[in-house]
Scaffold this motif. Structure first.
Motif, PDB file in Angstrom:
ATOM      1  N   GLN A 179       0.831  -1.200   0.000  1.00 13.94           N
ATOM      2  CA  GLN A 179       0.000   0.000   0.000  1.00 13.94           C
ATOM      3  C   GLN A 179       0.867   1.251   0.000  1.00 13.94           C
ATOM      4  N   CYS A 180       0.354   2.311  -0.585  1.00 13.08           N
ATOM      5  CA  CYS A 180       1.029   3.610  -0.564  1.00 13.08           C
ATOM      6  C   CYS A 180       1.065   4.124   0.872  1.00 13.08           C
ATOM      7  N   ARG A 181       2.208   4.606   1.296  1.00  9.73           N
ATOM      8  CA  ARG A 181       2.343   5.160   2.646  1.00  9.73           C
ATOM      9  C   ARG A 181       1.518   6.438   2.811  1.00  9.73           C
ATOM     10  N   CYS A 198      -1.490   7.379   1.201  1.00 12.67           N
ATOM     11  CA  CYS A 198      -2.954   7.316   1.181  1.00 12.67           C
ATOM     12  C   CYS A 198      -3.516   5.902   1.328  1.00 12.67           C
ATOM     13  N   ARG A 199      -2.639   4.934   1.424  1.00 11.97           N
ATOM     14  CA  ARG A 199      -3.006   3.512   1.583  1.00 11.97           C
ATOM     15  C   ARG A 199      -3.655   2.886   0.355  1.00 11.97           C
ATOM     16  N   CYS A 228       2.106   7.113  -6.875  1.00 12.68           N
ATOM     17  CA  CYS A 228       0.756   6.697  -6.525  1.00 12.68           C
ATOM     18  C   CYS A 228      -0.213   7.599  -7.278  1.00 12.68           C
ATOM     19  N   LEU A 250       3.605   0.569   2.669  1.00 13.47           N
ATOM     20  CA  LEU A 250       3.221  -0.212   3.849  1.00 13.47           C
ATOM     21  C   LEU A 250       2.820  -1.593   3.362  1.00 13.47           C
ATOM     22  N   TYR A 278       0.230  -4.764   4.161  1.00  9.06           N
ATOM     23  CA  TYR A 278      -0.893  -5.353   4.890  1.00  9.06           C
ATOM     24  C   TYR A 278      -0.682  -6.852   4.826  1.00  9.06           C
ATOM     25  N   ILE A 327      -1.035  -4.011   9.469  1.00  4.97           N
ATOM     26  CA  ILE A 327      -0.317  -3.131   8.553  1.00  4.97           C
ATOM     27  C   ILE A 327       0.995  -2.740   9.222  1.00  4.97           C
TER      28      ILE A 327
END
Length: 146
Positions: free
Chosen positions: A8-10, A12-13, A89, A122, A124, A131
């Motif tokens: 995941q993007c740090r 905005c997830r 992203c 990140l 998950y 996370i």
């Protein structure tokens, strides 16, 4: 696999990819995770900052990863002298990695792969539903160097 993860993007997830398509990890110099699939060149669109980007239409890396169409040249650090396309992203514009176009022999094995900066993503973890920072995840040893 024991350590299945979604990247995941740090910022905005947004989901960027997953560990099922992880091809290699480079810890020492770059701190990256290299994922399968090449950066396409067709179908340019406009990204979050108005730059021309090429959407990713491949499995393994999601459409939330934008590959900048213009190439950059590394002027310092581990990418000194390398030509690459930045990855960002699509949702928030954060630079999350690169795709090497040309490099010296010590990094040539990464050409054409989506390389995510561990500091920009990140993970998950599917098994534990947690996370955590990508830099703290230890994926099985993989190498493209042969």
């Amino acid at each position: 696999p024991e350590e299945c993860a979604v990247f995941q993007c740090r910022g905005c997830r947004a989901v960027l990819g997953d560990s099922l398509h992880l091809c290699a990890q480079e810890e020492r110099r770059l701190g990256i995770l290299a994922c399968l699939r090449e950066c396409g060149r067709a179908g340019a669109a406009r990204g979050a900052r108005g730059a021309a980007v090429t959407p990713s239409l491949f499995a393994g890396v999601t459409r939330d990863v934008a590959c900048e169409e213009s190439q950059m040249i590394g002027l310092e650090g581990a990418l000194l002298g390398c030509t690459f396309n930045a990855l960002s992203c699509r949702s928030c514009g954060l630079t999350v990695g690169f795709v090497l176009y040309s490099a010296f022999s010590d990094l040539a094995y990464l050409r054409g792969f989506f390389c995510f900066f561990k500091d920009s993503i990140l993970c998950y973890l599917l098994k534990t539903k947690m996370i955590i920072e990508a830099s703290k995840v230890k994926f099985p040893a993989l190498s493209l160097k042969e």
